[in-house]
Design a protein around this motif. Sequence first.
Motif, PDB file in Angstrom:
ATOM      1  N   PHE A   1     -10.498   7.866   5.530  1.00  0.00           N
ATOM      2  CA  PHE A   1     -10.846   7.669   4.122  1.00  0.00           C
ATOM      3  C   PHE A   1     -12.282   7.207   3.972  1.00  0.00           C
ATOM      4  CE2 PHE A   1      -6.114   6.701   3.355  1.00  0.00           C
ATOM      5  CZ  PHE A   1      -5.853   8.050   3.173  1.00  0.00           C
TER       6      PHE A   1
ATOM      7  N   VAL B   1      -6.886  -2.164  -6.110  1.00  0.00           N
ATOM      8  CA  VAL B   1      -8.050  -1.601  -5.441  1.00  0.00           C
ATOM      9  C   VAL B   1      -8.637  -2.622  -4.460  1.00  0.00           C
ATOM     10  CG1 VAL B   1     -10.380  -0.689  -5.763  1.00  0.00           C
ATOM     11  CG2 VAL B   1      -8.581  -0.068  -7.365  1.00  0.00           C
TER      12      VAL B   1
ATOM     13  N   TYR C   1       0.832  -1.203   0.000  1.00  0.00           N
ATOM     14  CA  TYR C   1       0.000   0.000   0.000  1.00  0.00           C
ATOM     15  C   TYR C   1       0.869   1.256   0.000  1.00  0.00           C
ATOM     16  CZ  TYR C   1      -3.108   3.591   1.898  1.00  0.00           C
ATOM     17  OH  TYR C   1      -3.800   4.743   2.109  1.00  0.00           O
ATOM     18  N   PHE C   2       1.888   1.250   0.834  1.00  0.00           N
ATOM     19  CA  PHE C   2       2.714   2.451   0.910  1.00  0.00           C
ATOM     20  C   PHE C   2       3.641   2.607  -0.287  1.00  0.00           C
ATOM     21  CE2 PHE C   2       1.342   2.437   5.347  1.00  0.00           C
ATOM     22  CZ  PHE C   2       0.921   3.753   5.422  1.00  0.00           C
ATOM     23  N   GLU C   3       3.858   1.515  -1.006  1.00  0.00           N
ATOM     24  CA  GLU C   3       4.627   1.640  -2.246  1.00  0.00           C
ATOM     25  C   GLU C   3       3.699   1.936  -3.426  1.00  0.00           C
ATOM     26  OE1 GLU C   3       7.772   1.982  -2.335  1.00  0.00           O
ATOM     27  OE2 GLU C   3       7.906   1.536  -0.169  1.00  0.00           O
ATOM     28  N   ALA C   4       2.425   2.038  -3.131  1.00  0.00           N
ATOM     29  CA  ALA C   4       1.404   2.299  -4.148  1.00  0.00           C
ATOM     30  C   ALA C   4       1.375   1.232  -5.233  1.00  0.00           C
ATOM     31  CB  ALA C   4       1.580   3.678  -4.774  1.00  0.00           C
TER      32      ALA C   4
ATOM     33  N   MET D   1      -3.710  16.004   5.320  1.00  0.00           N
ATOM     34  CA  MET D   1      -3.942  15.988   3.877  1.00  0.00           C
ATOM     35  C   MET D   1      -3.962  17.398   3.295  1.00  0.00           C
ATOM     36  SD  MET D   1      -6.561  13.000   2.772  1.00  0.00           S
ATOM     37  CE  MET D   1      -6.540  13.278   1.007  1.00  0.00           C
TER      38      MET D   1
ATOM     39  N   ARG E   1       0.949   8.935   0.801  1.00  0.00           N
ATOM     40  CA  ARG E   1       0.607   7.986   1.861  1.00  0.00           C
ATOM     41  C   ARG E   1       1.674   7.965   2.956  1.00  0.00           C
ATOM     42  NH1 ARG E   1      -1.473   3.088  -2.054  1.00  0.00           N
ATOM     43  NH2 ARG E   1      -3.663   3.712  -2.153  1.00  0.00           N
TER      44      ARG E   1
ATOM     45  N   LYS F   1     -15.615   9.659   2.489  1.00  0.00           N
ATOM     46  CA  LYS F   1     -16.395   9.283   1.312  1.00  0.00           C
ATOM     47  C   LYS F   1     -17.882   9.524   1.507  1.00  0.00           C
ATOM     48  CE  LYS F   1     -16.616   6.153  -2.434  1.00  0.00           C
ATOM     49  NZ  LYS F   1     -16.636   4.824  -2.971  1.00  0.00           N
TER      50      LYS F   1
ATOM     51  N   GLU G   1      -6.522  -2.904  -1.353  1.00  0.00           N
ATOM     52  CA  GLU G   1      -6.730  -1.742  -0.496  1.00  0.00           C
ATOM     53  C   GLU G   1      -8.060  -1.840   0.236  1.00  0.00           C
ATOM     54  OE1 GLU G   1      -6.094   1.748  -2.870  1.00  0.00           O
ATOM     55  OE2 GLU G   1      -4.053   1.110  -3.350  1.00  0.00           O
TER      56      GLU G   1
ATOM     57  N   MET H   1      -6.134   6.713   9.715  1.00  0.00           N
ATOM     58  CA  MET H   1      -5.951   6.992   8.293  1.00  0.00           C
ATOM     59  C   MET H   1      -7.058   6.344   7.465  1.00  0.00           C
ATOM     60  SD  MET H   1      -2.302   6.470   6.530  1.00  0.00           S
ATOM     61  CE  MET H   1      -2.042   6.742   4.799  1.00  0.00           C
TER      62      MET H   1
ATOM     63  N   LEU I   1      -4.332  11.158  -3.845  1.00  0.00           N
ATOM     64  CA  LEU I   1      -4.770  10.458  -2.640  1.00  0.00           C
ATOM     65  C   LEU I   1      -6.299  10.468  -2.542  1.00  0.00           C
ATOM     66  CD1 LEU I   1      -3.396   9.026  -0.287  1.00  0.00           C
ATOM     67  CD2 LEU I   1      -3.540  11.124   1.023  1.00  0.00           C
TER      68      LEU I   1
ATOM     69  N   LEU J   1       1.387   9.047  -5.171  1.00  0.00           N
ATOM     70  CA  LEU J   1       0.532   8.349  -4.220  1.00  0.00           C
ATOM     71  C   LEU J   1       1.349   7.788  -3.060  1.00  0.00           C
ATOM     72  CD1 LEU J   1      -2.349   7.450  -3.700  1.00  0.00           C
ATOM     73  CD2 LEU J   1      -1.878   5.358  -4.965  1.00  0.00           C
ATOM     74  N   SER J   2       2.463   7.163  -3.409  1.00  0.00           N
ATOM     75  CA  SER J   2       3.312   6.574  -2.381  1.00  0.00           C
ATOM     76  C   SER J   2       3.834   7.661  -1.438  1.00  0.00           C
ATOM     77  CB  SER J   2       4.464   5.844  -3.066  1.00  0.00           C
ATOM     78  OG  SER J   2       5.455   5.532  -2.133  1.00  0.00           O
TER      79      SER J   2
ATOM     80  N   ARG K   1      -7.702   8.090  -5.233  1.00  0.00           N
ATOM     81  CA  ARG K   1      -7.415   6.674  -5.036  1.00  0.00           C
ATOM     82  C   ARG K   1      -8.006   6.153  -3.718  1.00  0.00           C
ATOM     83  NH1 ARG K   1      -6.133   2.033  -7.684  1.00  0.00           N
ATOM     84  NH2 ARG K   1      -5.020   0.619  -6.310  1.00  0.00           N
ATOM     85  N   ASP K   2      -7.655   6.799  -2.620  1.00  0.00           N
ATOM     86  CA  ASP K   2      -8.000   6.213  -1.329  1.00  0.00           C
ATOM     87  C   ASP K   2      -9.424   6.540  -0.902  1.00  0.00           C
ATOM     88  OD1 ASP K   2      -5.853   4.756  -0.968  1.00  0.00           O
ATOM     89  OD2 ASP K   2      -4.821   6.080   0.432  1.00  0.00           O
ATOM     90  N   ILE K   3      -9.950   7.669  -1.345  1.00  0.00           N
ATOM     91  CA  ILE K   3     -11.304   7.990  -0.938  1.00  0.00           C
ATOM     92  C   ILE K   3     -12.314   7.563  -1.993  1.00  0.00           C
ATOM     93  CG2 ILE K   3     -12.871   9.835  -0.243  1.00  0.00           C
ATOM     94  CD1 ILE K   3     -10.410  11.154   1.068  1.00  0.00           C
ATOM     95  N   GLU K   4     -12.052   7.908  -3.240  1.00  0.00           N
ATOM     96  CA  GLU K   4     -13.021   7.546  -4.279  1.00  0.00           C
ATOM     97  C   GLU K   4     -12.733   6.186  -4.921  1.00  0.00           C
ATOM     98  OE1 GLU K   4     -15.350   9.400  -4.066  1.00  0.00           O
ATOM     99  OE2 GLU K   4     -14.722  11.450  -3.689  1.00  0.00           O
ATOM    100  N   GLN K   5     -11.589   5.622  -4.620  1.00  0.00           N
ATOM    101  CA  GLN K   5     -11.203   4.308  -5.143  1.00  0.00           C
ATOM    102  C   GLN K   5     -11.235   4.195  -6.668  1.00  0.00           C
ATOM    103  OE1 GLN K   5     -13.933   2.564  -2.501  1.00  0.00           O
ATOM    104  NE2 GLN K   5     -12.595   3.559  -1.041  1.00  0.00           N
TER     105      GLN K   5
ATOM    106  N   ARG L   1      -8.887  -1.612   4.186  1.00  0.00           N
ATOM    107  CA  ARG L   1      -9.918  -0.738   4.748  1.00  0.00           C
ATOM    108  C   ARG L   1     -10.859  -1.516   5.669  1.00  0.00           C
ATOM    109  NH1 ARG L   1      -9.460   2.737   0.644  1.00  0.00           N
ATOM    110  NH2 ARG L   1     -10.293   1.208  -0.790  1.00  0.00           N
TER     111      ARG L   1
END
Lengths: 143, 169
Positions: free
Chosen positions: A49, A20, A13-16, B110, B153, A53, A23, A45, B121, B149-150, B124-128, A27
């Motif tokens: 997220f 989906v 995750y941290f290396e992106a 953020m 994060r 949303k 991830e 964190m 971010l 992104l990396s 990706r992380d909120i709206e996926q 979550r």
Amino acid sequence: MELHNIEKLLEKYFEATATVAEEETLRTYFSQDNVAKHLETYKPMFQYFSTAKEEQFTKKLPLKANKNYGKWISVAAVAAIVFSLYFGNLYQEKQAEQEEAQYAYNQTKKALDLLAQNFSKGTRKVAYLNQFEQTKQKLYKKK
Amino acid sequence: MKQTEFLNLVLPFKDKLFRLSKRLLVSTEEAEDATQEVLLKLWSKNSKMKEYKNVEAFAMTMTKNFCLDRLKSKQASNLKLVHSNYGDDTNSLQKNIEAKDSVNWVEIIMDELPEQQKMVLQLRDIEQYTFEEIEELLDMKPTAIRVALSRARKTVREKLTQKHNYGIA
């Protein structure tokens, strides 16, 4: 979910490089209550997220069609004014014309009446001539 | 396109537009105005709408550009964006350290990120969104997205652990 697996996913995750779906696993893991002690730092964190949303756009959209109307109303108004001015003028002109015609008609009638009167006067005078003719005939018959 | 048709088309993603503009503009009011503006622009283009294959992506890109323009003009005119959204949160944070407040911290962290990282971010992380979608939306190379992104994060993680270790400074 195996802790080892989660740690691996976190690394990805941290290396992106996580997908989906991966991830999503993270979550859901962090949304539950029993999160491993050393991973607790990440909890806010992922929680954030998820809550972020949920925010929604509540403002009303002023999409009323009158946005387009506005333009056309002025156009229609101008058209109506031009129209009414044009036809108003035309109408007035017509009326004036009609009045004039009426006047001319009256005048002509008057003139013709005068003429007719004079004519009938003439015919009455001609009637005397008839009398003359009759007496003339009488005289001829006696002969 | 009829008004109801348009609203139905826009409904699934209007919140995403709003959240993206709020992420960039911070203030709720600003974000609402921006979203409204973008949707009205979209509505005025409604005759051409069928030509766009992905209205959502188009609207997201429009929002992004609109907000960035907005930020630029604010900076140029030397005006600070007014945002009173989280003023109270900072106060309560000083009083008690709860899990809920750490969640709010993420928002504040953020806000400190550079715009591009913020957007990546958010998307990706909120709206996926998938990476392909983000590429299209932000007009970025895939590697650039991954790097941004990396970094984003990791920054969030770093600042969050800092906050945890030192308490609330």
